[in-house]
Design a protein around this motif. Structure first.
Motif, short mmCIF file in Angstrom:
data_model
loop_
_atom_site.label_atom_id
_atom_site.label_comp_id
_atom_site.label_asym_id
_atom_site.label_seq_id
_atom_site.Cartn_x
_atom_site.Cartn_y
_atom_site.Cartn_z
N GLY A 294 28.60 -19.32 -4.26
CA GLY A 294 27.19 -19.54 -4.57
C GLY A 294 26.92 -19.57 -6.06
O GLY A 294 25.82 -19.23 -6.50
N THR B 218 25.91 -24.02 -5.38
CA THR B 218 24.49 -24.15 -5.09
C THR B 218 24.01 -25.59 -5.30
O THR B 218 23.17 -26.08 -4.54
CB THR B 218 23.66 -23.20 -5.96
N ASP C 226 22.51 -11.51 -4.02
CA ASP C 226 21.61 -12.52 -4.56
C ASP C 226 21.26 -12.13 -6.01
O ASP C 226 20.59 -11.11 -6.24
CB ASP C 226 20.35 -12.60 -3.70
N LEU D 208 19.82 -21.97 -6.91
CA LEU D 208 19.63 -21.28 -5.64
C LEU D 208 18.25 -21.53 -5.07
O LEU D 208 18.10 -21.85 -3.87
CB LEU D 208 19.84 -19.77 -5.83
N GLU E 20 17.27 -23.52 -1.56
CA GLU E 20 16.55 -22.84 -0.47
C GLU E 20 15.23 -23.52 -0.12
O GLU E 20 14.63 -23.18 0.90
CB GLU E 20 16.32 -21.38 -0.84
N CYS F 157 21.46 -19.34 3.12
CA CYS F 157 22.27 -18.60 2.15
C CYS F 157 22.71 -17.26 2.73
O CYS F 157 21.90 -16.53 3.30
CB CYS F 157 21.49 -18.39 0.86
#
Length: 456
Positions: free
Chosen positions: A23, A28, A49, A127, A131, A138
């Motif tokens: 990630g 991403t 995260d 990220l 999303e 994720c």
């Protein structure tokens, strides 16, 4: 199998379940590329995260965003956010001499620049952008422990309770960095090539804080370089007025600076103008807070396993940071992979094979260029021959912009394949050598003519 409408509005292609391991920046961005094509995307990241962390673990060299990376960001709609709001343009290298004088060396034409961008900001922006797609999921704190990539099967261990669970996907994308777990699984396959090279130099990050009014302590639209032959220091500007400073040196040199006194004497000798900007106390504190980190270059291939797995970014071609192309090359991977998948209507077999075969020579080329550029940055930029050749290349580029493209311009300000950039440079070197040989012959002939004329 489900299908979705292609990018041109009339083609249909399979709707895939894609598992992206990693990630970071490349993972991403890749998630957004797959998501915008309508695929179900699951992103697995070992760390928590980072948007919820006060401090992100680990250290990183600042990012220099150029045209290849910008093109990929543009295709997922966040180039303007990154460049206009959070990028600081750098139009030239600012060379710091031992006596404290400075001189700029432009990167290219007057309006050409690269952008200093904070790694954490960019990762968070990517990220959040990923999303925004409802088909992106994720999963943080997930460690890949094993995989059967031929079947698209993986086992993850959820941290910190070490709960194990299995995952299946039609396509596994390894974007998990220089020490990739996905690549480690690929290495079990027959005919998989792999090599890694550690250079004897490491790096250590320092910081120049902002001035009391929040402004930058040096002219901010430059990448500042202190070239010192066997070692060097660079500084890139941050939005908050600070500078991320990176000291590159052989590990044996780092080892000699074992006390605050030796460190301060070293900086007073080699970086006297930077010492008051950093501050003696802060320099000692930051320097001894961490150990210098190693620098590795990775080459491997093929990048795919059949029609079920592919590696991109540092997982496929980690490089030393001296051309500022590691992130840009990884972002370009995302854009090129998307293009080849569309070309083959998401028929994974031929698409992944084509990507691997065409991308590998270019990736290895930029790995080689990155190694060479360290010598240029820490040593050659101070040599008159380097500056003369650079001015010569820039003059010819101005006169013949489509024919004569300097190496740095082709790498940083164009989409020319990296391998072609090297071939282009080799051709230019031959032309320069022929020109110099011809000029030398003319001079010798003229001298001989005058000697003969005076003699007789």
């Amino acid at each position: 199998m489900d299908t979705t409408t292609g990018a041109n509005g009339c083609e249909n292609y399979p709707k895939l379940k894609v598992a992206i391991v990693g990630g970071g920046l490349v993972g991403t961005l890749s998630a957004s590329f797959f998501a915008k094509r309508g695929h179900e995307v699951h992103l697995y990241e070992l760390r928590p995260d980072i948007r919820h962390l006060e401090h992100v673990p680990g250290r990183s060299i600042n990012l220099a965003l150029s045209i290849r990376g910008r093109a990929a960001l543009k295709e997922v709609g966040i180039e303007e956010q990154v460049v206009q709001r959070h990028g600081i343009p750098m139009f030239a290298r600012m060379i710091h001499n031992l006596d404290g004088t400075t001189k700029p060396i432009p990167y290219g034409k007057k309006d050409q620049c690269i952008y200093s961008v904070g790694r954490r900001f960019l990762n968070e922006a990517l990220l959040t952008a990923a999303e925004k797609y409802s088909n992106v999921h994720c999963h943080f704190n997930e460690k890949l422990v094993s995989a059967n990539l031929n079947q698209g099967k993986m086992t993850f261990e959820r941290q910190p309770n070490k709960e194990v669970h299995n995952v299946e996907a039609q396509l596994v994308v390894g974007a998990d960095g220089a020490f990739s777990s996905v690549r480690r699984q690929m290495m079990k396959q027959p005919l998989f090539d792999f090599s890694q090279t550690y250079i004897p130099h490491g790096y250590l990050e320092l910081c120049i804080p902002p001035l009391s009014d929040g402004s930058h302590a040096m002219p901010k639209n430059y990448l500042h370089i202190w070239p010192r032959g066997r070692f060097m220091m660079i500084a890139l500007p941050n939005q908050d007025g600070s500078w991320t400073v990176t000291l590159f040196m052989p590990f044996e040199e780092f080892g000699k600076l074992s006390t605050p006194e030796k460190l301060l004497d070293f900086f007073q000798q080699y970086y006297p103008d930077a010492l008051p900007l950093i501050g003696k106390e802060k320099l000692v504190s930051d320097y001894f807070a961490y150990k210098p980190s190693p620098l590795v270059s990775v080459k491997c291939g093929p990048y795919n396993i059949g029609d079920t797995a592919i590696i991109i970014g540092d997982a496929a071609h980690a490089m030393v940071p001296f051309y500022g192309q590691g992130m840009n090359a990884g972002f370009e991977d995302c854009r090129l992979l998307d293009a080849v998948l569309l070309k083959h209507n998401f028929d994974l077999g031929p698409a992944l094979i084509e990507f691997s075969k065409t991308r590998r020579p270019d990736a290895e080329a930029i790995c080689n260029l990155a190694m060479y550029n360290y010598v240029e940055m820490r040593d050659l930029v101070n040599r008159k021959t380097f500056l003369i050749r650079k001015h010569f290349d820039n003059l010819l580029h101005t006169l013949m912009p489509d024919l004569w493209i300097p190496l740095y311009t082709s790498v940083t300000f164009s989409h020319m394949p990296y391998a072609q950039c090297i071939k282009n440079k080799e051709w230019q070197d031959k032309m320069v050598d022929r020109f110099l040989s011809t000029m030398a012959a003319v001079v010798v002939a003229m001298i001989a003519y005058f000697v003969y004329s005076f003699a007789f």
